[in-house]
Design an enzyme around this catalytic site. Sequence first.
Site, PDB file in Angstrom:
ATOM      1  N   ASP A 162      14.730   3.522  41.189  1.00 56.70           N
ATOM      2  CA  ASP A 162      15.085   2.409  42.067  1.00 56.70           C
ATOM      3  C   ASP A 162      15.324   2.958  43.481  1.00 56.70           C
ATOM      4  OD1 ASP A 162      16.079  -0.578  42.166  1.00 56.70           O
ATOM      5  OD2 ASP A 162      17.743   0.567  43.004  1.00 56.70           O
ATOM      6  N   HIS A 164      13.514  -1.999  34.130  1.00 55.53           N
ATOM      7  CA  HIS A 164      13.804  -1.346  35.402  1.00 55.53           C
ATOM      8  C   HIS A 164      14.735  -0.139  35.269  1.00 55.53           C
ATOM      9  CE1 HIS A 164      13.919  -1.202  39.741  1.00 55.53           C
ATOM     10  NE2 HIS A 164      15.232  -1.205  39.741  1.00 55.53           N
TER      11      HIS A 164
END
Length: 324
Positions: A101, A303
């Site tokens: 991320d 994610h």
Amino acid sequence: MTPYRQAYIEANGIRLHVAEQGEGPLVLLCHGFPETSHAWRHQLAALSRAGFRAVAPDLRGYGSSECPPATGQYTTLDVVGDLVALLDVLGERDAVVVGNDWGATIAWQAAQLRPDRFRAVAAFGVPMMGRAPMAPSRLFPQNDHTRFYTHYFSEPGLAEAELEREVATTLRKIYFSASGDVGAREASTPNPFGLVRRDGGLLDALIDPPAMPAWLAPTDLNKFVEAFNISGFRGGLNYYRNLDRNWELQSAFEGLLVEVPALYLVGERDTGLAMPGMHEIIAGMPRIVPKLAGSRIVPRAGHWLQQEAPDFVNSALIEFLRDL
């Protein structure tokens, strides 16, 4: 009880909290939003067993690390500066930098700008991208009714008020809704990295699961909740508030390639893959990352790749490190 060691280190003029495990060549692990160093708990242990020294800081503004007061102190260059200083304090000449991320963005830029200190890079979720044709505030959509989440995050105090109202609920919703446990991503799937209604907040459309997935034990969720109860969300949100400034600074190294060996992994159900043009960006990475060892899609993962699929990530990462 966590097996990794914890310490506080003064680096680049701020105090950083770090988690560390193992001895050997250094691997520096950079988390994303909203996470902390505890997101790397599986990698700290696996890298240690494989003969590496793994160090995961709470990045500036997160967890038990210092939260500088000015919004402008959260550019990518500030954080890369923290990492360079951290190597110096740790007594290490260089390291392999790994990120997920926002940590992936930081890792790419660290490797791009300081190949003398970061000898290889592994990035999860966020691919290496060239400089956008315009500033993010102009690029990302908004209208009278909705706005891209980065616009929502950019208004000082607004997202803090929502996210800090009940930290446990906030993290449950974000972690679950961006995970692979939601299922195959479709246009109707709730997406925390999408549009936010102007008359509402980020969390309104997200799922609050009756129970968290198996990859996030209650004790681990509690560690994240405790960390954000300490730090709040302002530090993490300030990374988004510097998107335009990062874009401006990036002009200084326009055209500079990532010249070190690199690995890219992304979850099959990562919310970022649904963003327009993302598959093309990933396919085009070898042009700007000529030593890219490969881009691999992790089945059924979302994610939070290193938490959701630790066995896959650990195997791929250790194989990459041993091939260097």
